[in-house]
Design a protein around this motif. Structure first.
Motif, PDB file in Angstrom:
ATOM      1  N   ILE A  36      50.727  35.733  32.128  1.00 13.78           N
ATOM      2  CA  ILE A  36      50.386  36.117  33.443  1.00 13.78           C
ATOM      3  C   ILE A  36      51.100  35.322  34.619  1.00 13.78           C
ATOM      4  N   THR A  37      51.117  36.086  35.606  1.00  8.84           N
ATOM      5  CA  THR A  37      51.861  35.264  36.647  1.00  8.84           C
ATOM      6  C   THR A  37      51.023  34.945  37.815  1.00  8.84           C
ATOM      7  N   GLN A  38      49.877  35.543  37.772  1.00  3.94           N
ATOM      8  CA  GLN A  38      48.963  35.308  38.750  1.00  3.94           C
ATOM      9  C   GLN A  38      47.370  35.438  38.416  1.00  3.94           C
ATOM     10  N   ALA A  39      46.476  34.706  39.145  1.00  6.36           N
ATOM     11  CA  ALA A  39      45.103  34.884  38.598  1.00  6.36           C
ATOM     12  C   ALA A  39      44.245  35.423  39.644  1.00  6.36           C
ATOM     13  N   CYS A  40      43.677  36.615  39.339  1.00  3.66           N
ATOM     14  CA  CYS A  40      43.154  37.458  40.192  1.00  3.66           C
ATOM     15  C   CYS A  40      41.737  37.656  39.786  1.00  3.66           C
ATOM     16  N   ALA A  41      40.643  37.101  40.487  1.00  2.33           N
ATOM     17  CA  ALA A  41      39.317  37.040  39.988  1.00  2.33           C
ATOM     18  C   ALA A  41      38.506  38.040  40.925  1.00  2.33           C
ATOM     19  N   SER A  42      37.221  38.598  40.326  1.00  8.51           N
ATOM     20  CA  SER A  42      36.134  39.069  41.339  1.00  8.51           C
ATOM     21  C   SER A  42      35.040  39.023  40.443  1.00  8.51           C
ATOM     22  N   SER A  43      34.136  39.444  40.989  1.00  6.84           N
ATOM     23  CA  SER A  43      32.730  39.448  40.392  1.00  6.84           C
ATOM     24  C   SER A  43      32.585  40.203  39.181  1.00  6.84           C
ATOM     25  N   SER A  44      33.582  41.308  38.758  1.00  6.57           N
ATOM     26  CA  SER A  44      33.447  41.690  37.383  1.00  6.57           C
ATOM     27  C   SER A  44      34.484  41.281  36.758  1.00  6.57           C
ATOM     28  N   PHE A  45      35.249  40.082  37.029  1.00  8.35           N
ATOM     29  CA  PHE A  45      36.062  39.613  35.984  1.00  8.35           C
ATOM     30  C   PHE A  45      36.476  38.120  36.651  1.00  8.35           C
ATOM     31  N   ASN A  46      36.291  37.189  35.941  1.00  8.32           N
ATOM     32  CA  ASN A  46      36.617  35.755  36.403  1.00  8.32           C
ATOM     33  C   ASN A  46      36.765  34.908  35.187  1.00  8.32           C
ATOM     34  N   ASN A  47      37.702  34.957  33.924  1.00  9.82           N
ATOM     35  CA  ASN A  47      37.735  34.202  33.013  1.00  9.82           C
ATOM     36  C   ASN A  47      39.186  34.239  32.528  1.00  9.82           C
ATOM     37  N   PHE A  48      39.805  32.758  32.547  1.00  6.05           N
ATOM     38  CA  PHE A  48      41.096  32.710  32.340  1.00  6.05           C
ATOM     39  C   PHE A  48      41.049  31.534  31.055  1.00  6.05           C
ATOM     40  N   ASP A  49      41.978  31.996  30.019  1.00  2.94           N
ATOM     41  CA  ASP A  49      42.406  31.097  29.055  1.00  2.94           C
ATOM     42  C   ASP A  49      43.640  30.270  29.364  1.00  2.94           C
ATOM     43  N   THR A 104      35.013  30.758  43.866  1.00  4.90           N
ATOM     44  CA  THR A 104      34.877  31.665  44.890  1.00  4.90           C
ATOM     45  C   THR A 104      35.617  31.593  46.222  1.00  4.90           C
ATOM     46  N   THR A 105      35.870  30.259  46.355  1.00 10.50           N
ATOM     47  CA  THR A 105      36.816  30.048  47.719  1.00 10.50           C
ATOM     48  C   THR A 105      38.284  29.927  47.472  1.00 10.50           C
ATOM     49  N   THR A 106      38.487  30.608  46.160  1.00 15.07           N
ATOM     50  CA  THR A 106      40.197  30.197  45.535  1.00 15.07           C
ATOM     51  C   THR A 106      40.921  31.469  46.501  1.00 15.07           C
ATOM     52  N   TYR A 134      40.155  34.586  44.434  1.00  8.40           N
ATOM     53  CA  TYR A 134      38.780  35.194  44.024  1.00  8.40           C
ATOM     54  C   TYR A 134      38.566  36.386  45.174  1.00  8.40           C
ATOM     55  N   LYS A 135      38.375  37.598  44.551  1.00 10.29           N
ATOM     56  CA  LYS A 135      38.500  38.680  45.601  1.00 10.29           C
ATOM     57  C   LYS A 135      36.721  39.057  45.731  1.00 10.29           C
ATOM     58  N   ILE A 136      36.295  38.227  46.746  1.00 12.58           N
ATOM     59  CA  ILE A 136      34.869  38.247  47.021  1.00 12.58           C
ATOM     60  C   ILE A 136      34.445  39.621  47.468  1.00 12.58           C
ATOM     61  N   HIS A 137      35.356  40.332  48.244  1.00  9.38           N
ATOM     62  CA  HIS A 137      34.942  41.803  48.524  1.00  9.38           C
ATOM     63  C   HIS A 137      35.987  42.566  48.057  1.00  9.38           C
ATOM     64  N   ASP A 138      35.774  43.435  47.224  1.00 10.71           N
ATOM     65  CA  ASP A 138      36.691  44.337  46.556  1.00 10.71           C
ATOM     66  C   ASP A 138      36.431  45.743  46.228  1.00 10.71           C
TER      67      ASP A 138
END
Length: 481
Positions: A36-49, A104-106, A134-138
């Motif tokens: 992956i080239t970017q880490a895009c998180a939200s309330s429905s997905f926030n887990n990175f290996d 969540t502030t990322t 972290y997409k706090i509003h999506d």
């Protein structure tokens, strides 16, 4: 003696250096397990290996802990965030794998990671830079009170703004002060160009505009509705939004009609001024055609909406007035979105026995109506009325009196069949003031099609009927209520 002492000092230094070298490990820079080239998180997905390697394994001490740090958005580790810490002595083999969640502030384009060990102390190089948000509003959000169109005066502008209260389901992104926004203008149905940043946009060029929450390289589902903005011209119009939608269910309470931002307003219902209705919003629980005159300062515009409070939509596939020939039938079909609809058909205000489907085959002339009722959910009804008459009835004489009052009897001037459409006969009607009211060689027995104004006396018209062989018929027609 001096040589012997120097020998022991050299041997001690070599042994100490060997022991120090033996105690070190080398740690590789951390990287994401997936490509992956970017880490895009939200309330429905926030887990990175993440994984990193170290060597040699034998140099780890029993108390060692591995720590992985996340930089700030600029790649600086001056105040890092710890995203992983192993228990003392728990990790003894390479590579190390772990999962973490973005704070969540990322929000930024140049985050990095680095790994550290405590016993022995060592630190890796920093990872490649990567965008992380972290997409706090999506979710979708509304602008311009969800009104689809807006108008500005020549030489002026119109201000588009994000709504404090989201007109879609969900909350407004304005509740999150850290968010930023990018405005776009459509260039086609599938393309757009960036025009500005901020919570609002001042528009002075025609076009269709929308705004997205700024999540940089990450795709944003926090997107507004589109608004088409135009420059005011003669007859220019805007649109009106209904807070409960249209149609809406009247049992849910009144709906609020909203117009665009302007200096002043005047609302109308069915063409009549609504006294005191001079605000941007108007509340109603009645069906009807609503309009508003909008004062933009240097120019005016208007908007209309036809409100239906039944909670469903319906339509019928016949005209208000329908002509059928003798022995001909007409099939009328009603289409509706009502839940579990119930249908009742009427002829001359008498319910037709057994006519309970959405279609009815008309074989008689008269005044018809069909009432559709939604029986599940919003309990409401709506009706459609129409007239069926004989196309060219076989009358013997030219009538000199008609009464266009909508009762289905003598509403139009019906003349003998040898003068109507298909006979190449010219029908000319002249008012008492000498103005031509009708001139046709394709008369449909349908005059008057428009309402006639009555004064203190009944209007009189004069007719001249000229057949294809040059024969004429002349006379007068008196129009009564």
């Amino acid at each position: 003696m001096r040589n012997f002492t120097l020998f022991y000092i050299v041997v001690f230094f070599v042994l100490s250096l060997n022991e120090t070298t033996h105690a070190q490990i080398v740690i590789s820079k951390p990287s994401f397990k997936a490509i992956i080239t970017q880490a895009c998180a939200s309330s429905s997905f926030n887990n990175f290996d993440v994984t990193f390697a170290f060597s040699p394994e034998s140099n780890l001490e029993s108390s060692n802990q591995f720590i992985v740090e996340l930089s700030d958005e600029n790649g600086s580790f001056s105040n890092p965030t710890i995203i992983y810490t192993s228990n003392p002595g728990a990790v003894t083999t390479s590579p190390v794998e772990f999962s973490f969640s973005l704070p969540t502030t990322t929000a930024g384009e140049a985050y990095r990671m680095r790994a550290k060990s405590t016993a022995p102390a060592s630190i890796s190089g920093s990872s490649n830079a990567f965008p992380a948000y972290y997409k706090i509003h999506d979710t979708d959000f509304s602008i311009n009170n969800l009104i689809e169109t807006a108008v500005y005066c020549s030489g002026g502008s119109y201000l588009l703004a994000i709504d404090d209260i989201n007109k879609f389901s969900g909350n407004s992104p304005l509740q999150y002060p850290s968010l930023t926004y990018k405005w776009y203008k459509e260039t086609s149905q599938t393309t757009s160009v960036f025009v500005s940043e901020g919570n609002t946009l001042s528009v002075n060029q025609p076009g269709t505009y929308f705004v997205e929450t700024n999540y940089g390289s990450c795709t944003s589902d926090s997107v507004s509705n589109r608004v088409t903005v135009s420059e005011a011209s003669s007859g220019s119009t805007s649109s009106i939004n209904s807070s409960l939608g249209n149609p809406y269910c009247s049992t849910d309470g009144p709906t609020v009609l909203s117009a665009i931002n302007a200096n002043g307003y005047q609302w109308f219902k069915d063409g009549e001024v609504i006294s005191g209705a001079t605000n941007q919003m108007y509340e109603t629980n009645e069906s009807g055609e609503y309009a508003v005159n909008i004062d933009l300062g240097d120019c005016m515009t208007s908007a209309t909406i036809n409100i239906d409070n039944t909670g469903f939509t319906s339509s019928i596939d016949v005209d208000d007035v329908n002509n059928i020939d003798e022995n001909e039938t007409l099939i009328a079909t009603l289409t509706t979105s009502a839940n579990n609809p119930e249908f009742k058909w009427y002829l001359n205000d008498t319910m037709i026995n057994g006519a309970t489907n959405n279609s009815y085959e008309v074989s008689e002339t008269g005044n018809y109506k069909v009432v559709v009722t939604q029986t599940t959910g919003c309990n409401a009804s709506t009706e459609f009325a129409f007239i069926v008459r004989e196309a060219f009835p076989n009358v013997e004489k030219i009538p000199n009196l008609i009464s266009p009052n909508g009762d289905g009897v003598n509403d139009t001037w019906v003349i003998p069949q040898n003068y109507v459409s298909g006979t190449n006969t010219e029908v000319l009607l002249i008012s008492s003031q000498g103005k031509i009211a009708l001139r046709t060689k394709n008369y449909q027995n349908n005059w008057p099609e428009n309402q006639i104004a009555f004064g203190s006396i009944n209007p009189v018209y004069y007719y001249i009927i000229t057949t294809s062989d040059g024969k004429t018929k002349k006379g007068s027609i008196t129009v009564v209520r």
